[in-house]
Scaffold this active site. Structure first.
Site, PDB file in Angstrom:
ATOM      1  N   ARG A  53       5.940   7.177  14.647  1.00 52.57           N
ATOM      2  CA  ARG A  53       5.572   7.431  13.302  1.00 52.57           C
ATOM      3  C   ARG A  53       5.025   9.008  13.042  1.00 52.57           C
ATOM      4  O   ARG A  53       4.105   9.453  13.758  1.00 52.57           O
ATOM      5  CB  ARG A  53       4.386   6.511  12.891  1.00 52.57           C
ATOM      6  CG  ARG A  53       3.906   6.700  11.371  1.00 52.57           C
ATOM      7  CD  ARG A  53       2.873   5.699  11.173  1.00 52.57           C
ATOM      8  NE  ARG A  53       2.508   5.364   9.746  1.00 52.57           N
ATOM      9  CZ  ARG A  53       1.308   5.740   9.262  1.00 52.57           C
ATOM     10  NH1 ARG A  53       0.229   6.603   9.915  1.00 52.57           N
ATOM     11  NH2 ARG A  53       0.902   5.505   7.975  1.00 52.57           N
ATOM     12  N   HIS A  77       4.486   0.145  -0.124  1.00 50.46           N
ATOM     13  CA  HIS A  77       5.372  -0.698   0.967  1.00 50.46           C
ATOM     14  C   HIS A  77       4.531  -1.626   1.479  1.00 50.46           C
ATOM     15  O   HIS A  77       3.385  -1.586   1.502  1.00 50.46           O
ATOM     16  CB  HIS A  77       6.049   0.323   2.140  1.00 50.46           C
ATOM     17  CG  HIS A  77       5.026   1.208   2.852  1.00 50.46           C
ATOM     18  ND1 HIS A  77       4.503   2.298   2.373  1.00 50.46           N
ATOM     19  CD2 HIS A  77       4.425   1.047   3.804  1.00 50.46           C
ATOM     20  CE1 HIS A  77       3.520   2.769   2.993  1.00 50.46           C
ATOM     21  NE2 HIS A  77       3.459   2.120   3.986  1.00 50.46           N
ATOM     22  N   ASP A 126       0.543   5.246   1.926  1.00 53.59           N
ATOM     23  CA  ASP A 126      -0.211   5.474   2.847  1.00 53.59           C
ATOM     24  C   ASP A 126      -1.502   6.607   2.553  1.00 53.59           C
ATOM     25  O   ASP A 126      -1.234   7.592   1.877  1.00 53.59           O
ATOM     26  CB  ASP A 126       0.667   6.210   3.798  1.00 53.59           C
ATOM     27  CG  ASP A 126       1.451   5.080   4.576  1.00 53.59           C
ATOM     28  OD1 ASP A 126       1.099   4.024   4.608  1.00 53.59           O
ATOM     29  OD2 ASP A 126       2.666   5.582   5.027  1.00 53.59           O
ATOM     30  N   HIS A 154       0.855  -1.314   0.082  1.00 61.87           N
ATOM     31  CA  HIS A 154       0.010  -0.024  -0.055  1.00 61.87           C
ATOM     32  C   HIS A 154       0.770   1.289   0.040  1.00 61.87           C
ATOM     33  O   HIS A 154       2.039   1.214   0.291  1.00 61.87           O
ATOM     34  CB  HIS A 154      -1.045   0.076   1.238  1.00 61.87           C
ATOM     35  CG  HIS A 154       0.025   0.091   2.369  1.00 61.87           C
ATOM     36  ND1 HIS A 154       0.715  -0.800   3.045  1.00 61.87           N
ATOM     37  CD2 HIS A 154      -0.004   1.239   3.218  1.00 61.87           C
ATOM     38  CE1 HIS A 154       1.182  -0.273   4.150  1.00 61.87           C
ATOM     39  NE2 HIS A 154       0.934   0.735   4.476  1.00 61.87           N
TER      40      HIS A 154
END
Ligand code: OGA
Ligand code: MN
Length: 298
Positions: free
Chosen positions: A289, A274, A116, A114
């Site tokens: 993150r 990723h 993000d 995917h």
């Protein structure tokens, strides 16, 4: 299959970026060593980082010691923070999220190909992920270069795909095996981090062939958040979607980042996908993150 060997140099334009970044694979990705992000960066180093980021798309900056505030300050140099509605951030830095896989996690965040937040009308530009606790082995992250994937389609296929738009729905339960996002987070052991937004955008309709706003290069903008092509049923879309998803996973388009204590990875969601590898059952993996806001894809 169009090719037997990846021709990279002509596609990438530049070869190895600069002395700061050492490529880790033919397709994309580079290691960066010898800089300390807890200190102010000189203009030269900052410019070299920016160039390396556009050249390599994925940078693994090694050996960092960053508290959440310092991590956030470095992240913000790439742009404004992208609001992630579904999770609560750290108490001390709400714009920094903790991605946690407990030893008994049944689901691993990001365990699918995917890019993000494709379901957002303005998807994420850069994601920055910083290792806090790593399993003894495993928990690597795979990346795919979607520009290479585009280039290695035949001309006829490129022409056929050129007008298509992707329809992405962030609330589609089929992505979570029929579960709601709440149930899915709970399976990963992150129930307590859940934030349940009422009015967040969850539908993104974007060009399948996306042009990078900084480099002008085209990529095959696809990932598992795509349900179907706009104007087509899921059933009609499936054969082509399946083909393209398989295409972007070709090992020749990918790199694999092995995390080390102190590694910070940042990647360009505008031209990469990723995949978080779920191969460390029985161990904890904890990351910090930050996501940086992007443009409307064109
Ligand atoms: C993410 C993600 C991959 C990983 O943070 O968006 O997909 O390896 N993470 O944790
Ligand atoms: Mn992700």
């Amino acid at each position: 299959m169009l090719i037997t060997r990846i021709e990279k140099d002509g596609l990438m334009g530049r070869k190895t970026g600069n002395a700061l970044a050492t490529p880790i694979a033919g397709a994309l990705g580079a290691d960066v060593r010898g800089i300390d992000l807890s200190e102010p960066l000189s203009d030269d180093v900052w410019a070299a980082l920016e160039t390396a980021f556009l050249d390599h798309k994925v940078l693994a900056i090694r050996d960092q010691t960053l508290d959440p505030a310092t991590f956030l300050a470095f992240s913000k140099r790439w742009g404004d923070v992208h609001f992630y509605p579904y999770m609560d951030g750290l108490p001390e830095e709400p714009e920094v999220f903790e991605i946690l896989a407990k030893p008994d996690a049944q689901r691993i965040f990001g365990n699918r190909w995917h890019s993000d937040q494709m379901y957002d009308p303005t998807p994420v530009k850069v994601t920055l992920l910083y290792a806090k606790d790593l399993p003894p082995v495993g928990g690597d992250t795979l990346f795919s270069n979607l520009e290479l994937a585009y280039e290695h389609l035949s001309d006829g296929m490129k022409t056929m795909l050129s007008g298509l738009k992707i329809y992405c729905d962030g609330a589609d339960k089929s992505r979570y095996g029929g579960m709601s996002r709440e149930q899915w987070y709970a399976k990963g052991g992150m129930a307590e981090k859940l934030n349940a937004p009422e009015q967040e955008p969850v539908i993104g309709i974007h060009p399948l062939i996306r042009t990078h706003p900084e480099t002008g290069r085209k990529c095959l903008y696809i990932g598992d958040q795509v349900q179907r092509f706009d104007g087509m049923s899921a059933e009609d879309s499936k054969p082509l979607l399946d083909y393209l998803m398989k295409h972007i996973e070709r090992p020749e388009f990918t790199c694999r980042v092995q995390w080390e204590p102190g590694t910070l990875v940042l990647w360009d969601n505008r031209c990469t996908c990723h995949y978080a590898i779920a191969d460390y059952a029985g161990h904890t993996r904890r990351m910090h993150r930050v996501t940086i806001a992007g443009d409307v894809p064109v």
